[in-house]
Design a protein around this motif. Sequence first.
Motif, short mmCIF file in Angstrom:
data_model
loop_
_atom_site.label_atom_id
_atom_site.label_comp_id
_atom_site.label_asym_id
_atom_site.label_seq_id
_atom_site.Cartn_x
_atom_site.Cartn_y
_atom_site.Cartn_z
N ALA A 139 34.80 35.69 2.45
CA ALA A 139 33.58 35.65 3.59
C ALA A 139 34.28 36.24 4.68
CB ALA A 139 33.28 34.33 3.51
N LEU A 140 35.63 35.91 5.24
CA LEU A 140 36.29 36.50 6.23
C LEU A 140 36.20 37.88 6.14
CD1 LEU A 140 38.70 33.43 7.19
CD2 LEU A 140 36.21 33.93 8.19
N ASN A 166 25.82 14.14 11.62
CA ASN A 166 26.74 14.75 10.51
C ASN A 166 25.75 15.50 9.45
OD1 ASN A 166 29.19 14.00 11.44
ND2 ASN A 166 28.40 11.82 10.73
N GLY A 167 24.37 15.60 9.81
CA GLY A 167 23.50 16.41 8.90
C GLY A 167 22.82 17.54 9.79
N GLY A 168 21.91 18.08 9.00
CA GLY A 168 20.98 19.08 9.89
C GLY A 168 21.45 20.34 9.29
N ALA A 169 20.54 21.34 10.02
CA ALA A 169 20.80 22.88 9.85
C ALA A 169 22.24 23.23 10.48
CB ALA A 169 19.41 23.65 10.53
N ILE A 170 22.51 22.91 11.80
CA ILE A 170 23.68 23.23 12.58
C ILE A 170 24.89 22.94 11.71
CG2 ILE A 170 24.02 21.16 13.76
CD1 ILE A 170 24.42 24.52 15.12
N ASN A 171 25.05 21.90 11.00
CA ASN A 171 26.22 21.57 10.19
C ASN A 171 26.17 22.33 8.83
OD1 ASN A 171 27.79 19.20 11.37
ND2 ASN A 171 25.51 18.51 11.57
N TRP A 172 25.08 22.71 8.53
CA TRP A 172 25.03 23.45 7.36
C TRP A 172 25.47 25.06 7.32
CZ3 TRP A 172 22.49 28.24 5.76
CH2 TRP A 172 22.68 28.33 4.28
N ALA A 189 27.80 25.63 9.53
CA ALA A 189 29.24 25.77 9.84
C ALA A 189 30.22 26.08 8.75
CB ALA A 189 29.88 24.40 10.52
N MET A 190 31.02 26.84 8.58
CA MET A 190 31.95 27.21 7.63
C MET A 190 32.80 26.01 7.04
SD MET A 190 34.83 30.13 7.05
CE MET A 190 33.84 31.55 7.37
N SER A 191 33.21 25.11 7.92
CA SER A 191 34.16 23.99 7.94
C SER A 191 33.53 23.15 6.99
CB SER A 191 34.59 23.29 8.87
OG SER A 191 33.32 23.01 9.96
N SER A 192 31.88 23.01 6.87
CA SER A 192 31.34 21.96 6.32
C SER A 192 31.17 22.33 4.94
CB SER A 192 29.75 21.86 6.90
OG SER A 192 29.72 21.41 8.13
N HIS A 193 31.36 23.57 4.51
CA HIS A 193 31.48 24.07 3.00
C HIS A 193 32.89 24.29 2.27
CE1 HIS A 193 27.17 24.92 3.42
NE2 HIS A 193 27.48 25.28 4.81
N LEU A 194 33.69 24.64 3.27
CA LEU A 194 35.26 24.50 2.80
C LEU A 194 35.76 23.08 2.61
CD1 LEU A 194 37.59 26.31 2.06
CD2 LEU A 194 38.18 26.03 4.36
N ASP A 231 27.58 24.86 -1.52
CA ASP A 231 28.80 25.62 -0.75
C ASP A 231 29.16 26.79 -1.34
OD1 ASP A 231 29.17 23.04 0.70
OD2 ASP A 231 30.31 22.26 -0.89
N ILE A 232 29.14 26.93 -2.73
CA ILE A 232 29.51 28.48 -3.20
C ILE A 232 28.28 29.47 -2.58
CG2 ILE A 232 29.62 29.97 -5.25
CD1 ILE A 232 30.64 27.34 -6.60
N VAL A 233 27.26 29.11 -2.65
CA VAL A 233 25.80 29.80 -2.16
C VAL A 233 26.04 30.33 -0.80
CG1 VAL A 233 23.28 29.82 -1.87
CG2 VAL A 233 24.32 29.31 -4.04
N TRP A 234 26.46 29.49 -0.05
CA TRP A 234 26.73 29.59 1.54
C TRP A 234 27.74 30.78 1.62
CZ3 TRP A 234 30.47 30.01 5.02
CH2 TRP A 234 29.97 30.13 6.42
N PHE A 235 28.84 30.68 1.00
CA PHE A 235 29.62 31.72 1.17
C PHE A 235 29.21 33.07 0.55
CE2 PHE A 235 32.70 28.08 1.57
CZ PHE A 235 33.49 28.45 2.29
N VAL A 236 28.63 32.93 -0.53
CA VAL A 236 27.90 34.40 -1.10
C VAL A 236 26.78 34.85 -0.27
CG1 VAL A 236 26.54 35.07 -2.98
CG2 VAL A 236 28.24 33.62 -3.49
#
Length: 256
Positions: free
Chosen positions: A163-164, A205-211, A213-218, A230-235
């Motif tokens: 992703a980076l 700790n929830g909501g769209a703003i947390n979704w 963030a990359m840190s929320s998925h890594l 989490d995988i879909v977010w990176f894709v």
Amino acid sequence: MSHALTNTIAVTRLEWRRLLVRPLAWVLAALTVAWLAWNFTLMLGSFLSSQIQRAAQPDGPGFIDLVGVPLLGQLAQLAFLVVPLITMSVIAGERRNGTLPLLFAAGVPAWRIVLGKYLAVLGWLLLWLALTLAMPLVLLHTTHFDWGKLGAATLGLALMLAALGAVGVACSAFSSHPALAAAAALVIMLALWSVNLGAQMAGVNGGAINWLAMSSHLQPLLRGLVSTTDIVWFVLLIALALALASRRLSADRERG
């Protein structure tokens, strides 16, 4: 082999050769791997010195928890500096040197140029990850390995680097100078990582703003939790970044 695949492979090979002959790539690889090796040695020493205490806790953290995953976490931190430096010249350098029109004149579509250069960068980043993984794997036969947790953490780092890398290529496509591309990539990467920092400080700790963030998925992947979300977010991030880069190159081609 189709013409489209041939063009993509040709661009990938050209960019890969440039990475291999560029001193910056070698210096970055040497310095970062040396730094990671030093920290691996320190963490391994701490792990060995606390073995007696941990023997009384059969369900306590093991080698992967105390050495393997923290080492990958340090690689993730270095990636925010290394990836912008590796990707800054892939397209911005072509534009600055006046060689980008040569690729257009060769009949290579913009999206194939972007994909080819991205694959070369991705290959370098995955090699970097493999060199880091080789350190804990050296002790494969001397300690217990939690393969599930190591596999999840490795998947997380691979997705993060991919992703980076895509973000870096996109910033290079939109910049006229490599230094500007590196600066833009660094800012965007840090923003993606900490966009939810304010929400977390406010106890949300929830909501769209947390979704977003990359840190929320890594972080779940580093803990051994693999989720399709989490995988879909990176894709999605990879696809969006490469699509924007392709669109920018297409616009350059039409103007040229």
